[in-house]
Design an enzyme around this catalytic site. Sequence first.
Site, PDB file in Angstrom:
ATOM      1  CG  ASN A 125     -12.442  -3.968 -20.713  1.00  0.00           C
ATOM      2  OD1 ASN A 125     -11.632  -3.163 -19.775  1.00  0.00           O
ATOM      3  ND2 ASN A 125     -12.002  -4.870 -21.237  1.00  0.00           N
ATOM      4  N   GLY A 126     -14.549  -0.445 -22.036  1.00  0.00           N
ATOM      5  CA  GLY A 126     -15.541   0.462 -23.028  1.00  0.00           C
ATOM      6  C   GLY A 126     -15.906   1.760 -22.528  1.00  0.00           C
ATOM      7  CG  HIS A 140      -0.145  13.582 -58.903  1.00  0.00           C
ATOM      8  ND1 HIS A 140      -0.199  14.498 -60.148  1.00  0.00           N
ATOM      9  CD2 HIS A 140      -0.080  12.409 -59.349  1.00  0.00           C
ATOM     10  CE1 HIS A 140      -0.123  13.842 -61.125  1.00  0.00           C
ATOM     11  NE2 HIS A 140      -0.089  12.372 -60.997  1.00  0.00           N
ATOM     12  CE  LYS A 199      -2.944  -8.766 -31.552  1.00  0.00           C
ATOM     13  NZ  LYS A 199      -2.209  -8.386 -32.917  1.00  0.00           N
ATOM     14  CB  CYS A 227      -9.522  -1.650 -20.479  1.00  0.00           C
ATOM     15  SG  CYS A 227      -9.516   0.429 -20.608  1.00  0.00           S
ATOM     16  CD  GLU A 280       0.929  -1.139 -35.810  1.00  0.00           C
ATOM     17  OE1 GLU A 280      -0.023  -1.427 -35.173  1.00  0.00           O
ATOM     18  OE2 GLU A 280       1.619  -2.171 -36.461  1.00  0.00           O
ATOM     19  CD1 TRP A 317      -4.371   2.016 -25.072  1.00  0.00           C
ATOM     20  CD2 TRP A 317      -6.263   2.856 -24.947  1.00  0.00           C
ATOM     21  NE1 TRP A 317      -4.185   2.499 -25.865  1.00  0.00           N
ATOM     22  CE2 TRP A 317      -5.150   3.450 -26.263  1.00  0.00           C
ATOM     23  CE3 TRP A 317      -7.645   3.434 -25.356  1.00  0.00           C
ATOM     24  CZ2 TRP A 317      -5.704   4.238 -27.256  1.00  0.00           C
ATOM     25  CZ3 TRP A 317      -7.821   4.180 -26.392  1.00  0.00           C
ATOM     26  CH2 TRP A 317      -6.939   4.501 -27.465  1.00  0.00           C
ATOM     27  NE  ARG A 361      -7.612  -6.358 -23.654  1.00  0.00           N
ATOM     28  CZ  ARG A 361      -8.835  -6.914 -23.836  1.00  0.00           C
ATOM     29  NH1 ARG A 361      -8.921  -8.044 -24.804  1.00  0.00           N
ATOM     30  NH2 ARG A 361      -9.944  -5.734 -24.164  1.00  0.00           N
ATOM     31  CE  LYS A 383       2.004  -3.833 -39.235  1.00  0.00           C
ATOM     32  NZ  LYS A 383       1.042  -4.490 -38.635  1.00  0.00           N
ATOM     33  CD  GLU A 405       0.033  -3.936 -42.569  1.00  0.00           C
ATOM     34  OE1 GLU A 405      -0.720  -3.007 -42.056  1.00  0.00           O
ATOM     35  OE2 GLU A 405       0.456  -4.640 -41.694  1.00  0.00           O
TER      36      GLU A 405
HETATM   37  C1  G6P Z   1      -5.424  -2.211 -33.675  1.00  0.00           C
HETATM   38  C2  G6P Z   1      -4.392  -3.210 -33.756  1.00  0.00           C
HETATM   39  C3  G6P Z   1      -4.120  -3.544 -35.253  1.00  0.00           C
HETATM   40  C4  G6P Z   1      -5.397  -4.089 -35.716  1.00  0.00           C
HETATM   41  C5  G6P Z   1      -6.758  -2.964 -35.601  1.00  0.00           C
HETATM   42  C6  G6P Z   1      -7.865  -3.566 -36.309  1.00  0.00           C
HETATM   43  O1  G6P Z   1      -5.135  -1.120 -34.075  1.00  0.00           O
HETATM   44  O2  G6P Z   1      -3.266  -2.715 -33.232  1.00  0.00           O
HETATM   45  O3  G6P Z   1      -3.115  -4.713 -35.514  1.00  0.00           O
HETATM   46  O4  G6P Z   1      -5.300  -3.986 -37.320  1.00  0.00           O
HETATM   47  O5  G6P Z   1      -6.732  -2.712 -34.366  1.00  0.00           O
HETATM   48  O6  G6P Z   1      -7.992  -4.694 -35.158  1.00  0.00           O
HETATM   49  P1  G6P Z   1      -8.932  -5.816 -35.679  1.00  0.00           P
HETATM   50  O7  G6P Z   1      -8.839  -6.914 -34.508  1.00  0.00           O
HETATM   51  O8  G6P Z   1     -10.304  -5.511 -36.098  1.00  0.00           O
HETATM   52  O9  G6P Z   1      -8.051  -6.666 -36.635  1.00  0.00           O
END
Ligand code: G6P
Length: 587
Positions: free
Chosen positions: A99-100, A488, A582, A2, A472, A73, A27, A469, A465
């Site tokens: 927010n929260g 395995h 975000k 949010c 997402e 959100w 965000r 990517k 990682e």
């Molecule tokens: C969200 C973002 C990711 C990030 C994660 C942790 O999922 O989309 O890109 O890695 O949060 O966020 P931070 O701000 O703690 O890196």
Amino acid sequence: MCGIIAYLGPKDAPSVVLDGLKKLEYRGYDSWGIGCLSKGKILLVKKVGKVGQAKTSDLGLGAAGMAVGHTRWATHGGISEKNAHPHLDCSGKLALVHNGIVENYQELRKRLQAQNHKFVSESDTEVIVHLVENYLNLGLRKAVERAASELKGRSAFVVLDSSGEIAAARTGSPLIVGCGEGEFFIASDIPAFLSHTRKVMYLDDGQMVMIGKAGPQFFDLASGKEAKKRVVEIDWNVEAAEKGDYEHFLIKEIMEQKDTLWQAISQDEAKIAKVAGQIKDAYGTFLVGCGTAGKVCMAGEYFFAKIARKHVNFAVASEFPSYESFLQPRTLMIAVSQSGETADVLEAIAAARKKKARVISLLNVFGSTMMRVSDEVFMVNAGVEKAVVSTKATTAQLSVLLLLAYASAGRLAEGKRLLLDTASAVNDMLNPRYEEHIKRLAERLHQSEHIYIIGRGLNYPIALEAAIKIQETSYIHAEGFAGGELKHGPIALISRGTPCIVMAANDDSFHEIISNAMEVKARGGHIIGISPQNNEVFDYWIKVPDAGNASPIVNIIPVQILAYHLAVIKGLDPDMPRNLAKSVTVK
Ligand code: G6P
């Protein structure tokens, strides 16, 4: 997650707030709303979906000097106009955004309903506006103070009162006040008002602010005492937070890695050496983070093991409660977070602080909550990262951890040299021809149902990682594995043509990962090699510089580009993937 923006001043408030919401889109959200005070009445507009091209004239709100806006959100209650913010009290004189999460909202809601408050949504937020209404006979400030004291969980809320004042309280989630010429803003993050002012005042946790025509006044929520604030001048420039000539933030930020790696490396060497000493002396060091930052932490564990022969423990922040019993005053926690606001990381830090352990954070957002609760902070200097999908912040975090690992081995100068060479190699690598080569691969892969990624050693976390990517941006099922683990179980998933990306760094794991690639190929897999050198097992080769122990930094970049082009080819929005946010401010 949010986003909040509120405005009070001489400009047309709904326009300023609508513009602010557009700046907060990065965000991640699924509905939005604006409330304003027009001719003594509160008017609302709420919509499901994106703010996109919405114009003030479409809102039908009329002129107003005070407004509040929100991007939601969804957590409690589905994605609907009814559940979107702002929420009104029974009298319609208060409009509130939040927010929260209100963890005790069920009991509060029952109590307020028993007192005849009428609820119209399923959102936990609605209890806050009715709580404020409940205490309004004490005046807005006291009412906000009382309401905030009854909420459990992390929150930030802003309430617009039809008497002409705005109040806001912070109990865990960030809020920043922007001060222009005779105009004031409150937002969840700075880009929302950056085009109007760079002068800001940060609300601390447990504080509230009242804003009327005369400006902001801050108070401590618990004692009710006035709190003095300093105006901080932010040195971000507006252009850095815009797309410029690029079509999307994601590709702009990927390309910016030509510069951001240099910026990440320019750290205070004395501070790096000091922290390296603390890592050596610590009785247990934990690296904690979530999502991509969690994978960076895992890579950090490998960096320390390989370079400094030092065992540091990586833990996903949301799982940290299982490790809390190991905390003691000599423990060191290294938190990695681009936003500095991730709820699970903040909880892990709180647990560390409770046991008097030392906390060091690697952050990208100046002024974020983690900055205030850490003993020492390294800014990774990647600049504003707007795409939800993290790229330049990731490689910057990896660079700082690598420096720390070298410093812990007493070889800081060597680590710095390696990183400077890597930054220079990335600068050469990121050219249009390179992007085109990866775009062609995206054209072949965009209809795949599954993509697997394998790596060993330093590149095992990077395989994980890489999967994040691809998931997402493209919504393709992608999964990363340690090369040796394939046989395995996961190898059963390989059939004719299944794409498998192989991270084959030029290190002691090279021959083994190539053998693993052979095993996949023997079962029909289509092998995409990311490696400094070609190999007969690769059906498609993506060349990367030979970066030694910095290979995780160079190896993730082609996957970032691939993820971007997969999204574009599939007609998806690379900057704002569905369901993601975000800054993840809820647990
Ligand atoms: C969200 C973002 C990711 C990030 C994660 C942790 O999922 O989309 O890109 O890695 O949060 O966020 P931070 O701000 O703690 O890196």
